[in-house]
Every structure is written in C-alpha cells, then in structure tokens.
Design an enzyme around this catalytic site. Structure first.
Site, PDB file in Angstrom:
ATOM      1  N   ASN A   1     -17.171  36.894  40.755  1.00 19.13           N
ATOM      2  CA  ASN A   1     -18.451  36.591  40.770  1.00 19.13           C
ATOM      3  C   ASN A   1     -19.620  36.267  39.889  1.00 19.13           C
ATOM      4  O   ASN A   1     -20.994  36.677  40.537  1.00 19.13           O
ATOM      5  CB  ASN A   1     -18.462  37.388  41.936  1.00 19.13           C
ATOM      6  CG  ASN A   1     -17.957  37.818  43.369  1.00 19.13           C
ATOM      7  OD1 ASN A   1     -17.730  36.619  43.946  1.00 19.13           O
ATOM      8  ND2 ASN A   1     -17.480  38.910  44.113  1.00 19.13           N
TER       9      ASN A   1
ATOM     10  N   ASP B   1     -20.141  44.517  44.920  1.00 22.73           N
ATOM     11  CA  ASP B   1     -18.621  43.258  44.163  1.00 22.73           C
ATOM     12  C   ASP B   1     -18.911  42.511  42.852  1.00 22.73           C
ATOM     13  O   ASP B   1     -18.256  41.649  42.977  1.00 22.73           O
ATOM     14  CB  ASP B   1     -18.426  42.477  45.066  1.00 22.73           C
ATOM     15  CG  ASP B   1     -16.927  42.384  45.310  1.00 22.73           C
ATOM     16  OD1 ASP B   1     -15.894  42.378  44.958  1.00 22.73           O
ATOM     17  OD2 ASP B   1     -16.877  41.121  45.521  1.00 22.73           O
TER      18      ASP B   1
ATOM     19  N   LYS C   1     -17.495  41.224  39.599  1.00 22.53           N
ATOM     20  CA  LYS C   1     -16.906  41.321  38.420  1.00 22.53           C
ATOM     21  C   LYS C   1     -16.274  39.497  38.093  1.00 22.53           C
ATOM     22  O   LYS C   1     -17.365  38.778  38.507  1.00 22.53           O
ATOM     23  CB  LYS C   1     -15.329  41.408  40.316  1.00 22.53           C
ATOM     24  CG  LYS C   1     -15.740  40.042  40.825  1.00 22.53           C
ATOM     25  CD  LYS C   1     -14.600  40.540  42.268  1.00 22.53           C
ATOM     26  CE  LYS C   1     -15.027  39.665  43.257  1.00 22.53           C
ATOM     27  NZ  LYS C   1     -13.156  40.359  44.179  1.00 22.53           N
TER      28      LYS C   1
ATOM     29  N   VAL D   1     -16.390  26.486  50.598  1.00 25.35           N
ATOM     30  CA  VAL D   1     -17.726  25.718  49.654  1.00 25.35           C
ATOM     31  C   VAL D   1     -17.628  23.999  49.355  1.00 25.35           C
ATOM     32  O   VAL D   1     -16.283  24.060  49.164  1.00 25.35           O
ATOM     33  CB  VAL D   1     -17.658  25.806  48.181  1.00 25.35           C
ATOM     34  CG1 VAL D   1     -19.175  25.631  46.816  1.00 25.35           C
ATOM     35  CG2 VAL D   1     -18.562  27.746  48.035  1.00 25.35           C
TER      36      VAL D   1
ATOM     37  N   LYS E   1     -22.602  26.308  50.939  1.00 27.86           N
ATOM     38  CA  LYS E   1     -21.728  27.343  51.507  1.00 27.86           C
ATOM     39  C   LYS E   1     -21.694  27.779  51.906  1.00 27.86           C
ATOM     40  O   LYS E   1     -23.125  27.182  53.579  1.00 27.86           O
ATOM     41  CB  LYS E   1     -21.849  29.055  50.863  1.00 27.86           C
ATOM     42  CG  LYS E   1     -21.528  30.398  51.322  1.00 27.86           C
ATOM     43  CD  LYS E   1     -21.334  31.319  50.283  1.00 27.86           C
ATOM     44  CE  LYS E   1     -20.952  32.343  51.004  1.00 27.86           C
ATOM     45  NZ  LYS E   1     -20.990  33.577  50.020  1.00 27.86           N
TER      46      LYS E   1
END
Length: 316
Positions: free
Chosen positions: A124, A119, A121, A10, A25
């Site tokens: 994130n 995903d 978590k 990034v 990104k």
C-alpha cells in the site's frame, strides 16, 4: 470518457483529450452494500484531505454510475514498495533512512488530521519514477481519532497489525507506527520479522510474544527505533513516536525538504516497464460487458451513494 486496459479492480486509463495517463479504481456498489458502504465514503474523505500533500497518491476526482464507484487517480509508475524491498533489501542506511523518513511524515500528516491508516504495508506504499513514496489505499482508514482517543475495531493485514488490534483491545494512532516498524525491519534486513505462514494463531503468537530477534549486524540506531515502535503499551509507543523525527538515526535528515518534496532520494529507480495494450476500449464498453448479465442494484440502494462524487481543485 476514458480508454482503459483492465487490471483487476484498477484500469490503466488515458484521458482522450489531454492524453494524460491515469489509474481508475473501480468498485462495485453491490459489493459495498454487502460489506461496508461507509468505508468508501471514508476513503473518498481521506483522499480529499490528503490531496495537497505529495506523500500520498493523488485522486483527481470520484464519480459513479448506477453500478460502480470510480476513483480517478494519478498514475504512479515506480511500482510498490514491496517490489523495491524484494529486489533491493537489505537496503543501505541512506536508503532505509530516506524511505522511513518520508513514511513518518506521511503518518504525521494523517494523525494530525485524526486519520489512522490501519493497513500500512509495502503493498500500500507506491513509489514514483524518482523514488519518492506515496501512501495509498485508505479502504480501512479510521477518521476523527485524535491524540489520546482510542478505538477497538478489528482492521488491517495480520502481519502488520499491532498486538492490541489482534487482542481486540483499545488502540490509538500508534498502530500505524507499529506497521512502520515492520516495514523498517524489512528494509534494513530483507526479512519479515514475524511468522509468515497462514495460521492466524501462530501469527498472533509471534506478534504478541514480543520476542523479536534482531540480526547482530543491524545498525544499533535502527534497533533502538524498532524497540520503540514495537513497545507493548500503545501509550508508551505513541509517546516515543511523537519525537521519532528527533531520533539520532535521522540527525542528517532535513525534515523541511522531506515535507516539501525537495529532498532527493539517495538511490536511482530502475526504469519500469510501460503498460501497453494492442487495443483500447471505451470504459463504458468494459463496464457493460462485465455487468451485462447482472440485475442492476435498486434505485433505493443507489440513493445510498448520493453525494459521493467530487472533483479535486487540481482536476478543475
């Protein structure tokens, strides 16, 4: 043209005319060709779908050149929820309730549109400067999975994955709420609920055993939610999660304010350190220096990414 400071995959960037701070990104096409080209199209699709909701990182647009894919994102300055947990957990009830409620709304938004994050978590989940959460990183998302639909693909981060994924059994969108349960446990206790080492067998054994220990001082309503989202049966877990917003733990939550972003976080975010650089470089120079000695991907491979670019309504 953007000016940029490289940070792994990034780059922190600024638009030259508006001076707006951005995060770009960068993904190498050659890596996608070796791994899963379709995943990047799914990520772009989800970013488009979530662009109207404040609970997600906003993507202003996506573009490409012959070697790279670019997502031009808003710059979220509050850091990752992981840092928040590491510095503040165990959190008080009001903080735990607010963050959990915002994540719940984000998951309901996704699931209503057939999207499983897969995903979820703390790494994130980003936080803005006022403390609102923004769910990010849809590189492992699954789409077109509604209600009772199930899938079997193995995906996620082991410590946050539901047992049925580890065991290669069919699963539904309740796997995201299982991940939420892990995050809720971390917020409320300051600890990870399962085995944290690198042994995949021990991770699976720890998660699949369902022998979770609850601290004696854990709020009884949080304990009840955790037991609901950690249910072994995906169907029973999904049934519990459909009404989770009506759980007594959230009795004081104005869900309308959560959905609209009017709710105020019950905590103060610490000032984040600004990312600075002694010099800026054009993004084109950054790319050319990184790929100068590599053979460009073939025109046939580049053709596989036709139709990827888009611009959001906000950016236009």
């Amino acid at each position: 043209m953007f000016t940029a400071l490289c940070l792994l995959q990034v780059v922190m960037a600024s638009h030259p005319s508006s001076r707006q701070d951005l995060a770009v990104k960068m993904v190498k096409k050659r890596v996608l060709l070796e791994d899963d080209r379709d995943a990047i199209f799914i990520e772009r699709q989800v970013l488009e779908i979530t662009s109207q909701c404040h609970l997600f990182t906003h993507c202003f647009g996506a573009t490409q050149n012959q070697d790279y894919i670019f997502f031009v994102m808003e710059c979220v300055t509050g850091g990752e929820l992981l840092h928040f947990i590491n510095s503040r957990a165990p959190c008080d009830i009001q903080t735990t309730r607010f963050i959990t409620a915002e994540i719940i709304c984000g998951l309901k938004y996704l699931h209503a549109r057939g999207i499983i994050h897969r995903d979820l978590k703390p790494e994130n989940i980003l936080m803005d400067s006022t403390g609102h959460i923004k769910i990010a990183d849809f590189g492992l998302a699954a789409v077109d999975v509604y209600n009772s639909d199930t899938i079997t693909e193995y995906a996620g981060t082991p410590g946050y994955m539901a047992p049925e994924i580890h065991l290669n059994k069919p699963y539904n969108n309740s796997v995201d709420f299982y991940s939420l349960g892990v995050i809720l446990y971390e917020l409320a206790t300051g600890h990870f609920p399962f085995y944290e080492g690198e042994s995949s067998n021990k991770i699976l054994e720890s998660i699949a055993s369902f022998s979770l220990e609850y601290p004696c001082n854990l709020h009884h309503q949080i304990r009840n939610i955790l037991k609901g989202v950690f249910r072994k049966s995906p169907k029973k877990r999904q049934k519990f999660c459909k009404t989770i917003s009506r759980h007594p733990f959230f009795a004081d939550v104005d869900w309308s304010d959560i959905w609209t972003g009017r709710a105020r976080p019950p905590y103060v975010m610490l000032p984040s350190e600004a990312v600075t650089s002694h010099h800026t470089v054009p993004l084109s120079a950054l790319l050319s220096s990184a790929e100068a000695r590599k053979t460009p991907i073939t025109s046939e491979d580049r053709e596989l990414f036709r139709g990827f670019s888009y611009t959001s309504h906000m950016w236009r």
